[in-house]
Design an enzyme around this catalytic site. Structure first.
Site, PDB file in Angstrom:
ATOM      1  N   CYS A  71       0.951  -1.085  -0.119  1.00 36.87           N
ATOM      2  CA  CYS A  71       0.037  -0.020   0.002  1.00 36.87           C
ATOM      3  C   CYS A  71       0.933   0.974  -0.151  1.00 36.87           C
ATOM      4  CB  CYS A  71      -0.471  -0.177   1.453  1.00 36.87           C
ATOM      5  SG  CYS A  71      -1.884   2.190   1.601  1.00 36.87           S
ATOM      6  N   GLY A  72       0.733   1.581  -1.606  1.00 37.06           N
ATOM      7  CA  GLY A  72       1.758   3.138  -0.984  1.00 37.06           C
ATOM      8  C   GLY A  72       1.147   4.537  -0.092  1.00 37.06           C
ATOM      9  N   ASN A 160       0.917  -5.308  -6.339  1.00 41.94           N
ATOM     10  CA  ASN A 160      -1.013  -5.608  -6.427  1.00 41.94           C
ATOM     11  C   ASN A 160      -1.279  -5.058  -7.281  1.00 41.94           C
ATOM     12  OD1 ASN A 160      -1.039  -3.254  -6.081  1.00 41.94           O
ATOM     13  ND2 ASN A 160      -2.001  -2.950  -4.322  1.00 41.94           N
ATOM     14  N   HIS A 162      -4.302  -4.133 -10.583  1.00 44.20           N
ATOM     15  CA  HIS A 162      -5.112  -2.583 -10.373  1.00 44.20           C
ATOM     16  C   HIS A 162      -5.358  -3.090 -12.411  1.00 44.20           C
ATOM     17  CE1 HIS A 162      -3.893  -1.004  -7.275  1.00 44.20           C
ATOM     18  NE2 HIS A 162      -2.654  -1.265  -7.568  1.00 44.20           N
ATOM     19  N   ASN A 193      -7.661  -4.955  -7.529  1.00 43.84           N
ATOM     20  CA  ASN A 193      -8.662  -3.101  -7.827  1.00 43.84           C
ATOM     21  C   ASN A 193      -8.886  -2.578  -8.607  1.00 43.84           C
ATOM     22  OD1 ASN A 193      -6.524  -2.540  -4.812  1.00 43.84           O
ATOM     23  ND2 ASN A 193      -5.077  -3.454  -5.941  1.00 43.84           N
ATOM     24  N   GLU A 211     -11.079  -0.462  -4.025  1.00 43.94           N
ATOM     25  CA  GLU A 211     -10.284  -0.716  -3.987  1.00 43.94           C
ATOM     26  C   GLU A 211     -10.641  -2.569  -3.090  1.00 43.94           C
ATOM     27  OE1 GLU A 211      -6.374   0.190  -1.407  1.00 43.94           O
ATOM     28  OE2 GLU A 211      -7.495   2.372  -1.039  1.00 43.94           O
ATOM     29  N   CYS A 220      -5.527   5.902  -3.738  1.00 45.29           N
ATOM     30  CA  CYS A 220      -4.775   4.824  -3.435  1.00 45.29           C
ATOM     31  C   CYS A 220      -3.974   4.628  -4.118  1.00 45.29           C
ATOM     32  CB  CYS A 220      -5.159   3.837  -4.662  1.00 45.29           C
ATOM     33  SG  CYS A 220      -4.635   1.941  -4.273  1.00 45.29           S
ATOM     34  N   GLY A 223      -2.358   1.883  -6.707  1.00 42.56           N
ATOM     35  CA  GLY A 223      -3.512   2.196  -7.753  1.00 42.56           C
ATOM     36  C   GLY A 223      -3.020   3.531  -8.440  1.00 42.56           C
TER      37      GLY A 223
END
Length: 277
Positions: A71-72, A160, A162, A193, A211, A220, A223
């Site tokens: 998670c950024g 992750n 997207h 996502n 999400e 996100c 994202g």
């Protein structure tokens, strides 16, 4: 158990310092604490842990209890937490995640962290590695049906999965109606996502995100990175772009020299508390 509520562009998580606290069942705890009526209220929980591979280890659990690879926005908040709370005096730190080791550059102002740049690593385009059920080297203009619409999807992984699609106006787009079915579409073995993107110009994009495991959130980070990479790969924007989300703006740079994606944005403390349940 003590905790700290933090947010990055409105993407809010509950941070637990596992140098001092022990969490036995993080999946269940994430569900309970994230609930916005009977809990603290958040998009999930983040455990800040010791690591034998990096300066720190981050584990992130979504509001539904599922564990996310990366998670950024949470990464930026972790950087602010460990510096401002005295767990490190370094301004460049390494962080172990399920998506590998990430590096954070902490930008200090008046003795505290103002903004953080996260080296998000290289994007992944191969369909099977994102993962999708597709064998393509670049999953582009993939037609996926949701409710009464068919969307052209460009897919990318930033650690992750997207799925990026373009809409005329994000302000009035029914994100939940279409994002919820797309998250669990058969095309994505580990769910995904979903980003709905409005192109302002070649250096500015707007996006809303559904999400995986949390529903629509204010922002996100992975994202935003995935959106810039996918859009640049499609030839629609440059490689350095400001991405406007519901909770704020992130500066994203996809560097041509090392193929890494760099995300810069703010991180803020909300409050400290004690969980008694």
């Amino acid at each position: 158990m003590k905790f700290t509520k933090m947010e990055g562009c409105g993407n809010d998580y509950i941070y637990i310092n596992c140098f001092e606290e022990t969490v036995d069942n993080p999946q269940q705890l994430a569900i309970m604490m994230s609930e916005r009526h009977f809990g603290v209220g958040a998009d999930g929980i983040v455990l800040i842990m010791p690591s034998d591979k990096a300066d720190f280890r981050m584990r992130m659990f979504n509001a539904d209890g599922s564990e996310g690879e990366m998670c950024g926005n949470a990464s930026r908040c972790l950087g602010k937490f460990v510096y401002d709370r005295g767990l490190t005096n370094k301004t460049r730190i390494s962080m172990s995640t399920l998506a590998g080791i990430k590096y954070l550059e902490l930008h200090i102002k008046n003795g505290v962290v103002d903004t953080v740049t996260v080296d998000m690593g290289e994007p992944i385009f191969e369909g099977r590695k994102i993962p999708t059920t597709c064998n393509k080297q670049f999953v582009q203009k993939e037609l996926l049906h949701s409710e009464d619409k068919t969307f052209e999807m460009t897919c990318v992984s930033m650690g992750n999965p997207h799925a990026v699609t373009y809409v005329e106006n994000t302000d009035n787009f029914p994100v939940e109606k279409y994002g919820k079915p797309l998250e669990v579409h058969d095309f994505f073995p580990n769910k995904t996502n979903v980003e709905f993107v409005q192109v302002i110009d070649r250096n500015h994009l707007k996006m809303r995100v559904w999400e995986r495991g949390s529903g629509e959130t204010m922002a996100c980070g992975t994202g935003a990175c995935g959106v810039v990479v996918a859009t640049a790969k499609n030839g629609i924007c440059e490689r350095e772009v400001d991405v406007m989300l519901l909770g704020g703006t992130l500066h994203i740079k996809w560097d041509e020299k090392d193929n890494h994606v760099y995300m810069t944005g703010e991180a803020r403390f909300c409050f400290d508390g004690q969980w008694l349940k």
